[in-house]
Design a protein around this motif. Structure first.
Motif, short mmCIF file in Angstrom:
data_model
loop_
_atom_site.label_atom_id
_atom_site.label_comp_id
_atom_site.label_asym_id
_atom_site.label_seq_id
_atom_site.Cartn_x
_atom_site.Cartn_y
_atom_site.Cartn_z
N TYR A 197 -4.78 110.41 -19.37
CA TYR A 197 -4.91 110.00 -20.77
C TYR A 197 -6.24 110.48 -21.34
N ARG A 198 -6.18 110.83 -22.64
CA ARG A 198 -7.39 111.24 -23.35
C ARG A 198 -7.28 110.82 -24.81
N LEU A 199 -8.38 110.34 -25.35
CA LEU A 199 -8.41 110.01 -26.77
C LEU A 199 -8.33 111.29 -27.60
N ALA A 200 -7.54 111.24 -28.67
CA ALA A 200 -7.44 112.40 -29.55
C ALA A 200 -8.74 112.62 -30.32
N GLU A 201 -9.45 111.53 -30.60
CA GLU A 201 -10.70 111.59 -31.34
C GLU A 201 -11.69 110.61 -30.71
N PRO A 202 -12.99 110.82 -30.94
CA PRO A 202 -13.96 109.87 -30.40
C PRO A 202 -13.83 108.51 -31.06
N ILE A 203 -14.27 107.48 -30.38
CA ILE A 203 -14.35 106.15 -30.97
C ILE A 203 -15.78 105.66 -30.84
N SER A 204 -16.12 104.74 -31.69
CA SER A 204 -17.47 104.18 -31.70
C SER A 204 -17.37 102.70 -31.32
N LEU A 205 -17.67 102.40 -30.06
CA LEU A 205 -17.66 101.02 -29.60
C LEU A 205 -18.97 100.33 -29.99
N LEU A 206 -18.88 99.06 -30.30
CA LEU A 206 -20.07 98.32 -30.70
C LEU A 206 -20.96 98.04 -29.49
N ASP A 207 -22.26 98.17 -29.71
CA ASP A 207 -23.25 98.00 -28.65
C ASP A 207 -24.32 97.02 -29.15
N LEU A 259 -10.53 100.70 -23.45
CA LEU A 259 -11.19 101.51 -24.46
C LEU A 259 -12.46 102.21 -23.95
N PRO A 260 -13.40 101.49 -23.32
CA PRO A 260 -14.61 102.19 -22.88
C PRO A 260 -14.39 103.17 -21.72
N LEU A 261 -13.19 103.13 -21.11
CA LEU A 261 -12.90 104.03 -19.98
C LEU A 261 -12.21 105.32 -20.42
N LEU A 262 -11.75 105.35 -21.66
CA LEU A 262 -11.07 106.54 -22.17
C LEU A 262 -12.05 107.48 -22.86
N SER A 263 -11.88 108.75 -22.64
CA SER A 263 -12.76 109.76 -23.22
C SER A 263 -11.97 110.66 -24.16
N HIS A 264 -12.65 111.19 -25.20
CA HIS A 264 -11.99 112.18 -26.06
C HIS A 264 -12.28 113.59 -25.56
N GLN A 265 -13.09 113.72 -24.50
CA GLN A 265 -13.49 115.04 -24.01
C GLN A 265 -12.71 115.49 -22.78
N HIS A 266 -12.19 114.56 -22.02
CA HIS A 266 -11.45 114.94 -20.81
C HIS A 266 -10.40 113.87 -20.49
N PHE A 267 -9.41 114.29 -19.71
CA PHE A 267 -8.35 113.37 -19.29
C PHE A 267 -8.84 112.51 -18.13
N THR A 268 -8.37 111.27 -18.10
CA THR A 268 -8.63 110.36 -16.99
C THR A 268 -7.29 109.93 -16.42
N SER A 269 -7.12 110.05 -15.13
CA SER A 269 -5.82 109.77 -14.53
C SER A 269 -5.48 108.29 -14.60
N GLY A 270 -4.18 108.02 -14.64
CA GLY A 270 -3.72 106.64 -14.62
C GLY A 270 -4.12 105.93 -13.34
N GLN A 271 -4.13 106.68 -12.24
CA GLN A 271 -4.51 106.08 -10.96
C GLN A 271 -5.97 105.65 -10.98
N LEU A 272 -6.85 106.51 -11.52
CA LEU A 272 -8.27 106.16 -11.59
C LEU A 272 -8.48 104.95 -12.51
#
Length: 321
Positions: free
Chosen positions: A55-65, A8-21
């Motif tokens: 992979y990219r999130l369709a919408e932002p998420i709010s992780l607890l901090d 979850l914290p590695l996925l962005s709704h702004q850009h794609f992140t490769s499966g390899q990364l």
């Protein structure tokens, strides 16, 4: 922590992140990443998957901090905290705090981005997509009267309404005894449990579940979320801190003379059942009654099918909106 939630914290709704990364970062194989994404999607997280891009999130998420929540808590809440555990996932926040009861005057608090075995009233399952809701339990030991303990779910409901108004800027209503509604759509609820003798400062566990930025999928009734009402994305950290701050306020009010009566009067101002025909279910029996508000103990006042007025201290009510 279940491994897939590390994504979850590695996925962005702004850009794609490769499966390899992602695989390299998590030290797993690319097929494992693919399987984890598929499982997150099955749980309600909307993830775009594009061959060659990742992979990219369709919408932002709010992780607890945890640090952010602590910075937003009032001094009174911070002083009372013996434990504030913010987890990626947990079986049940209520069960977690029940296993770690606080000392008198202190609180044990647990919240999570995902809850595997969340419970509503009467043992029903309560589950939302990861990182979309607020699921928090606070075990508290305060000097409360028996009447205050009896009406705990109603009093906590007042705190929830206040927090929602503060953060989401929307007005919501309360449905006896422990549901949060708006325009006929359920947003969440309160589950209170007692551990110990009510006459000897027992542990009161307050569980709150709210649909914040998404609604649980696959339910056969009208369910809503705060984001739909507010028209904007809501930071769950802000709402979590507001809930705990308002919980402290209502518990403090309960310790004052006339505090319970004042809080129940406020609850009555949010009552979405008042003067409505509802179905009252008690065990195997059900009947159509008219809800007439609550009494000084928080019991539901009804006019039954024979036109007789009486109070109800248990059961479940439903209404066609």
């Amino acid at each position: 922590m279940k491994s897939l939630y590390r994504l979850l914290p590695l996925l962005s709704h702004q850009h794609f992140t490769s499966g390899q990364l992602l695989a390299g970062e998590l030290q797993v194989t690319r097929p494992t990443v693919s399987n984890w994404v598929a499982e997150l999607v099955a749980q309600g997280v909307d993830v775009y998957s594009v061959k060659g891009r990742g992979y990219r999130l369709a919408e932002p998420i709010s992780l607890l901090d945890r640090d952010r929540v602590l910075a937003l808590l009032s001094k009174e809440v911070t002083r009372r905290l013996s434990v504030l555990d913010i987890r990626t996932d947990v079986d049940s926040t209520n069960a977690w705090v029940l296993a770690q009861p606080p000392a008198p005057g202190r609180w044990s608090v647990c919240t999570a981005d995902f809850q595997h075995q969340g419970r509503g009233r009467r043992g029903r399952a309560w589950q939302s997509p990861p990182a979309s809701s607020v699921m928090v339990s606070a075990a508290v030991r305060e000097s409360l009267t028996g009447d205050a303990l009896y009406a705990a779910s109603l009093v906590v409901g007042v705190a929830v309404v206040r927090a929602i108004r503060q953060v989401a800027k929307v007005s919501v209503a309360l449905k006896w005894p422990n549901d949060i509604y708006c325009d006929g759509r359920k947003l969440g609820g309160v589950l209170c449990e007692l551990q110990g003798n009510p006459l000897d400062q027992p542990v009161l566990v307050v569980g709150i579940g709210l649909n914040v930025n998404a609604s649980p999928p696959g339910l056969d009734r009208d369910i809503g979320c705060l984001r739909e009402l507010a028209g904007e994305f809501i930071d769950r950290n802000d709402l979590l801190a507001a809930l705990l701050n308002e919980l402290q306020c209502v518990l403090a009010d309960l310790g004052q003379a006339g505090g319970l009566a004042t809080l129940l009067q406020e609850w009555a101002s949010y009552d979405c059942l008042l003067n409505r025909s509802v179905t009252l279910v008690q065990g195997e029996q059900q009947q159509i009654v008219v809800a007439r508000g609550i009494d000084a103990q928080g019991q539901l006042i009804i006019d039954d099918e024979r036109g007789q007025r009486r109070t109800v201290n248990g059961g479940e009510v439903s209404v066609l909106w």
